[in-house]
Design a protein around this motif. Structure first.
Motif, mmCIF file in Angstrom:
data_model
loop_
_atom_site.group_PDB
_atom_site.id
_atom_site.type_symbol
_atom_site.label_atom_id
_atom_site.label_comp_id
_atom_site.label_asym_id
_atom_site.label_seq_id
_atom_site.Cartn_x
_atom_site.Cartn_y
_atom_site.Cartn_z
ATOM 1 N N LEU A 1 -5.072 -11.282 -3.653
ATOM 2 C CA LEU A 1 -5.599 -9.950 -3.970
ATOM 3 C C LEU A 1 -6.817 -9.615 -3.116
ATOM 4 C CD1 LEU A 1 -5.228 -9.903 -7.855
ATOM 5 C CD2 LEU A 1 -3.789 -8.761 -6.162
ATOM 6 N N LEU B 1 -4.413 -3.129 -2.700
ATOM 7 C CA LEU B 1 -4.573 -3.085 -4.154
ATOM 8 C C LEU B 1 -5.252 -1.781 -4.581
ATOM 9 C CD1 LEU B 1 -4.422 -4.459 -6.937
ATOM 10 C CD2 LEU B 1 -6.617 -5.534 -6.408
ATOM 11 N N LYS B 2 -6.334 -1.404 -3.896
ATOM 12 C CA LYS B 2 -7.026 -0.154 -4.229
ATOM 13 C C LYS B 2 -6.113 1.050 -3.965
ATOM 14 C CE LYS B 2 -11.789 -1.607 -3.466
ATOM 15 N NZ LYS B 2 -12.984 -1.372 -2.644
ATOM 16 N N HIS C 1 -5.736 -8.696 0.344
ATOM 17 C CA HIS C 1 -5.079 -7.383 0.404
ATOM 18 C C HIS C 1 -5.800 -6.374 -0.493
ATOM 19 C CE1 HIS C 1 -1.863 -9.150 2.716
ATOM 20 N NE2 HIS C 1 -1.760 -10.117 1.813
ATOM 21 N N ARG C 2 -7.109 -6.419 -0.495
ATOM 22 C CA ARG C 2 -7.929 -5.566 -1.360
ATOM 23 C C ARG C 2 -7.646 -4.077 -1.124
ATOM 24 N NH1 ARG C 2 -13.853 -6.577 -3.181
ATOM 25 N NH2 ARG C 2 -13.126 -8.649 -2.716
#
Length: 175
Positions: free
Chosen positions: A19, A26-27, A22-23
């Motif tokens: 996560l 995700l956002k 790949h922030r």
């Protein structure tokens, strides 16, 4: 501490690393979920009332409203550390990419309604609504989401410009 940091802190380690890596995605997905609700709320409000005979027009209006919400949320949160262009230039690129995505989003609904004739009187109202939701809100939205994520990262909020913004942020912070 932000909501994302709080959630990441409570997430088990193998998943947490993925996560964090790949922030942005995700956002972007959280913003997408929010705009999904906006899009469908506006679409059904219009298509079940004032635009009942024009579901594609209702969907286009709903997508435009959701796109405005998306620009604000993506600029201020998802891609906050990217970009760096003048706001009007960035907004113009955002809405060009989003405009193309509106077309991508509408293609499955148009095919469902006008090529496959999945509309009353050819099918029942329930079948029509299920077909509209599947084609307009699932298939079309997923296709448009992938296109937008790619286009936003490549042209609207490129990382090269974000490096400059991050460097400026770090230079202005007190030790």
């Amino acid at each position: 501490m932000t909501v994302v940091e709080t959630v990441l802190k409570r997430t088990p380690e193998p998943l947490r690393s993925v996560l964090i890596k790949h922030r942005e995605l995700l956002k972007f997905a959280i913003v997408g979920g929010t705009t999904f609700l906006v899009d469908n709320g506006v679409w059904y409000a219009l298509k079940l009332t004032v635009l009942e005979p024009k579901p594609t027009t209702a969907k286009a209006i709903a997508i435009i409203v959701a796109t405005i919400v998306s620009y604000i949320l993506n600029r201020e949160w998802s891609f906050r550390t990217r970009g760096g262009r003048e706001r009007h230039h960035e907004a113009a690129l955002f809405f060009v990419i989003s405009g193309i995505a509106v077309g991508v989003n509408l293609v499955p609904l148009v095919v469902s309604r006008y090529v496959l004739d999945l509309e009353v009187p050819h099918v029942t109202f329930l079948v029509q609504e299920i077909a509209d939701f599947a084609s307009g809100s699932i298939i079309g939205m997923l296709l448009a989401m992938f296109f937008r994520f790619w286009g936003f990262k490549k042209w609207v909020f490129p990382d090269e410009l974000g490096e400059r913004r991050r460097d400026n942020d770090q230079a202005t912070r007190l030790p």
